[in-house]
Design a protein around this motif. Structure first.
Motif, short mmCIF file in Angstrom:
data_model
loop_
_atom_site.label_atom_id
_atom_site.label_comp_id
_atom_site.label_asym_id
_atom_site.label_seq_id
_atom_site.Cartn_x
_atom_site.Cartn_y
_atom_site.Cartn_z
N HIS A 124 0.83 -1.47 -0.12
CA HIS A 124 0.23 0.02 0.14
C HIS A 124 0.48 1.29 -0.38
O HIS A 124 0.37 2.17 -0.56
N ASP A 125 1.86 1.50 0.69
CA ASP A 125 2.91 2.46 1.01
C ASP A 125 3.69 2.99 -0.31
O ASP A 125 4.88 3.39 -0.05
N GLY A 126 3.77 1.77 -1.77
CA GLY A 126 4.22 2.42 -2.56
C GLY A 126 5.71 0.78 -3.11
O GLY A 126 6.04 0.56 -4.10
N LYS A 127 6.08 0.39 -1.53
CA LYS A 127 7.29 -0.77 -1.15
C LYS A 127 7.31 -2.29 -2.36
O LYS A 127 5.70 -2.52 -2.46
N PRO A 128 7.70 -2.58 -3.04
CA PRO A 128 8.31 -3.52 -3.67
C PRO A 128 7.78 -4.88 -3.04
O PRO A 128 8.07 -4.98 -2.25
N ASN A 202 0.44 -2.17 6.42
CA ASN A 202 1.14 -2.15 5.29
C ASN A 202 0.99 -3.46 4.35
O ASN A 202 1.88 -4.73 4.95
N GLY A 203 -0.54 -4.23 3.65
CA GLY A 203 0.29 -4.93 2.77
C GLY A 203 -0.03 -5.06 1.27
O GLY A 203 0.09 -3.50 0.78
N THR A 204 -0.99 -5.95 0.22
CA THR A 204 -0.91 -5.19 -0.76
C THR A 204 -2.78 -5.66 -1.45
O THR A 204 -2.32 -6.14 -2.99
N GLN A 208 -6.60 -0.87 1.83
CA GLN A 208 -6.14 -0.49 2.65
C GLN A 208 -6.66 0.61 4.09
O GLN A 208 -7.63 0.66 3.79
N LEU A 209 -5.78 0.29 4.76
CA LEU A 209 -6.35 0.80 5.96
C LEU A 209 -6.73 2.53 6.17
O LEU A 209 -5.00 3.10 5.62
N ASN A 223 -7.92 0.73 -1.91
CA ASN A 223 -6.80 0.36 -3.02
C ASN A 223 -6.95 1.28 -4.53
O ASN A 223 -7.08 -0.22 -4.83
N GLU A 224 -6.40 2.16 -4.72
CA GLU A 224 -6.59 2.37 -5.89
C GLU A 224 -5.71 1.91 -7.10
O GLU A 224 -5.35 2.21 -8.34
N ASN A 225 -4.01 1.25 -6.48
CA ASN A 225 -2.92 1.33 -7.35
C ASN A 225 -3.43 -0.38 -6.83
O ASN A 225 -2.23 -0.95 -7.18
N TYR A 226 -4.60 -1.22 -6.79
CA TYR A 226 -4.10 -3.23 -6.60
C TYR A 226 -3.80 -3.05 -7.49
O TYR A 226 -4.23 -2.98 -8.94
N TRP A 227 -2.85 -4.38 -7.87
CA TRP A 227 -2.73 -5.37 -9.23
C TRP A 227 -4.12 -6.07 -9.65
O TRP A 227 -3.40 -6.46 -10.95
#
Length: 529
Positions: A124-128, A202-204, A208-209, A223-227
């Motif tokens: 969620h924070d952008g970390k790969p 912080n998950g995938t 998100q929280l 999560n707008e960037n969800y895979w």
């Protein structure tokens, strides 16, 4: 963790549920005013789903903390597929499907598994998220200092290797043909920042929280960037209500969209005016009393057997579960309707004279006092069945004190494994994947995390090892029988009945579905367009 009177009544209740699920026929169930149809899925095929909206999920147990791999109560499992992903995930038919792993392969002897992970996934924070991150999570779950119940499912993993960013290899010290299902509940979290999990989670996952108030509320945003596929809902709010009455009032008023773990005697009445009654297709939850088998008097198997004979399971299931369950007099955590249930097991039918004789043999004579430990607010059916036991034990001169506490205090008394609680019956629900999945039996083995602190005999551990390492066939069937026979004989916990959690959803909820152990999946849920 989750929920008894006449035998015929209960058997019919379970049979009726199965018929409704199989044929979608209304007209049987818990005896409520409308006898509603029961379904595992909320009208997913009934028209288009709207984009947006906030779904309120109500429950009477609070979420105490957010670490997905050290969950302490069923209330927290609602978050497992919203904030987090595993390498695999459960499908409604109890099979493992790809999640963060796109595919996997194994060596011919099932001792080396290679998982191919999705590329480009981020927390969620952008970390790969990479195979190295997955490795950290598996190693943390396997750390004996971490109270991760899911470790029981993967204790055969001896080495975890991240070969590159998208390739993870698990080496096993014994074969496990069912590994993809065993790892479904290992959730991928940011281990490097696990100390802040209650602040950032912080998950995938697809949500998100936004905020977390322990034992009160958890607010999630999309999560707008969800895979994966874009979630339908803008927000999900998980709200804890003080008791069942408050929660049901909120549902009737429309304040709550989905209400989980509804008291069985209220389910039919709530599932009216178009509301949907949801439950798992195969019941895999059990109403149990956990015992400390290392403290008197339940360190003596004779005392445990006495208690099992003192349990009027039929009356308890009828009084507490209104027909939505079945008594388990064989005292095993296997649904009697499961094809692998050992039908020849001796039963512990209600027999107060037998109980009195065995209690006396174990030193629990007239004038003795035991404690029944239950929750305040939620799960009132536990108290109902405790009161039946209280009345019956009084007939043989034993006092049962019923004590109740709010969820976190209740669980802290006996969880995690290793706590001492002499002379206490900890009322609880246990939820497992159905046989032939091994977890319901492995939970009692030496590598398991049973709060009963039972030391399993070698024969039991060997049987569990065989179940885990064998593919379908006569060897595994024999081991399933052996393990059930030992549980029946040793009675490390008392199993009152098998049931399935009941949830109620408003008419316009779509796409929610119920997993066998009771979790309501909301990751694909939305509202009717």
């Amino acid at each position: 963790m989750g929920v008894g009177k006449g035998a015929g009544n209960q058997a019919w209740g379970a049979l009726c549920l199965g018929l409704v699920l199989a044929a979608a026929v209304a007209g049987c169930g818990g005896g409520g005013p409308a006898d509603p149809e029961v379904s595992p899925t909320a009208q997913a095929e009934q028209g288009p789903v709207a984009e947006g909206g906030t779904l309120v999920f109500g429950q009477t147990s609070g979420v105490a903390q957010l670490d997905p791999n050290t969950i302490a109560s069923a209330a927290q499992t609602q978050l497992q597929t919203l904030l987090w992903n595993g390498l695999t995930k459960w499908a409604p038919d109890n099979t493992a499907q790809p999640d963060l792993a796109e595919s996997w392969e194994h060596s011919p002897d099932f001792t080396r598994w290679t998982f191919r992970l999705r590329d480009g996934v981020r927390y969620h924070d952008g970390k790969p998220f990479t195979a190295a991150e997955a490795k950290k999570n598996f190693e943390r779950v396997l750390d004996p200092e971490v109270p991760a119940q899911v470790a029981t499912k993967i204790d055969m993993v001896s080495l975890v290797t991240a070969e590159n960013d998208t390739t993870l290899v698990l080496e096993l010290d014994r074969p496990n043909p069912q590994l993809p299902t065993a790892i479904a509940d290992v959730k991928m979290s940011d281990v490097d920042d696990i100390a802040n999990v209650d602040r950032n989670a912080n998950g995938t996952g697809p949500y998100q929280l936004r905020s977390f108030v322990p034992d009160q509320t958890v607010e999630l945003v999309r999560n707008e960037n969800y895979w994966g596929a874009r979630p339908h809902l803008d927000e999900i709010k998980i709200v804890r209500y003080a008791d069942a009455t408050a929660a049901q009032t909120a549902l009737r008023s429309g304040e709550v969209d989905v209400l989980a773990a509804v008291a069985p005697d209220s389910a039919a009445g709530l599932a009216t005016e178009g509301r949907q009654l949801l439950t798992a297709e195969q019941a895999a939850s059990y109403v149990v009393w956990e015992l400390d088998t290392t403290s008197p008097p339940f360190d003596n198997p004779v005392a445990r057997q006495a208690l099992s004979y003192a349990a009027d399971r039929e009356s308890m299931m009828a009084a507490g579960y209104a027909g939505y369950g079945v008594a388990t007099p064989a005292n095993v955590v296997v649904n009697p309707k499961n094809e692998h249930y050992e039908q020849s097991l001796p039963t512990h039918q209600f027999d107060l004279e037998q109980a009195k004789r065995l209690f006396a043999e174990a030193g629990v004579g007239e004038g003795s006092t035991l404690t029944f430990w239950t929750k305040s607010g939620g799960d009132p059916e536990w108290t109902t069945i405790g009161e039946i036991l209280q009345q019956d034990l009084r007939k043989i001169g034993i006092t049962l004190e019923i004590q109740a506490a709010e969820t976190s205090t209740w669980s802290a008394k006996f969880y995690p494994q290793g706590k001492r609680y002499p002379g206490t019956l900890a009322a609880n629900y246990l939820s497992f994947t159905p046989l032939p999945g091994s977890y319901s039996l492995a939970w009692f083995a030496d590598q398991g995390t049973c709060e009963c602190n039972w030391s399993a005999p070698a024969e039991y551990n060997d049987a569990v090892a065989t179940i885990e390492s064998s593919a379908e066939g006569p060897e595994r069937e024999a081991a399933l029988t052996t393990a059930q026979r030992i549980l029946n004989r040793e009675s490390p916990i008392i199993v009152i009945g098998s049931t399935a959690f009941l949830s109620v959803a408003q008419e316009n909820v779509r796409g929610a579905w119920v997993q066998a152990e009771g979790t309501v999946h909301l990751e694909e849920a939305g509202f009717a367009a």
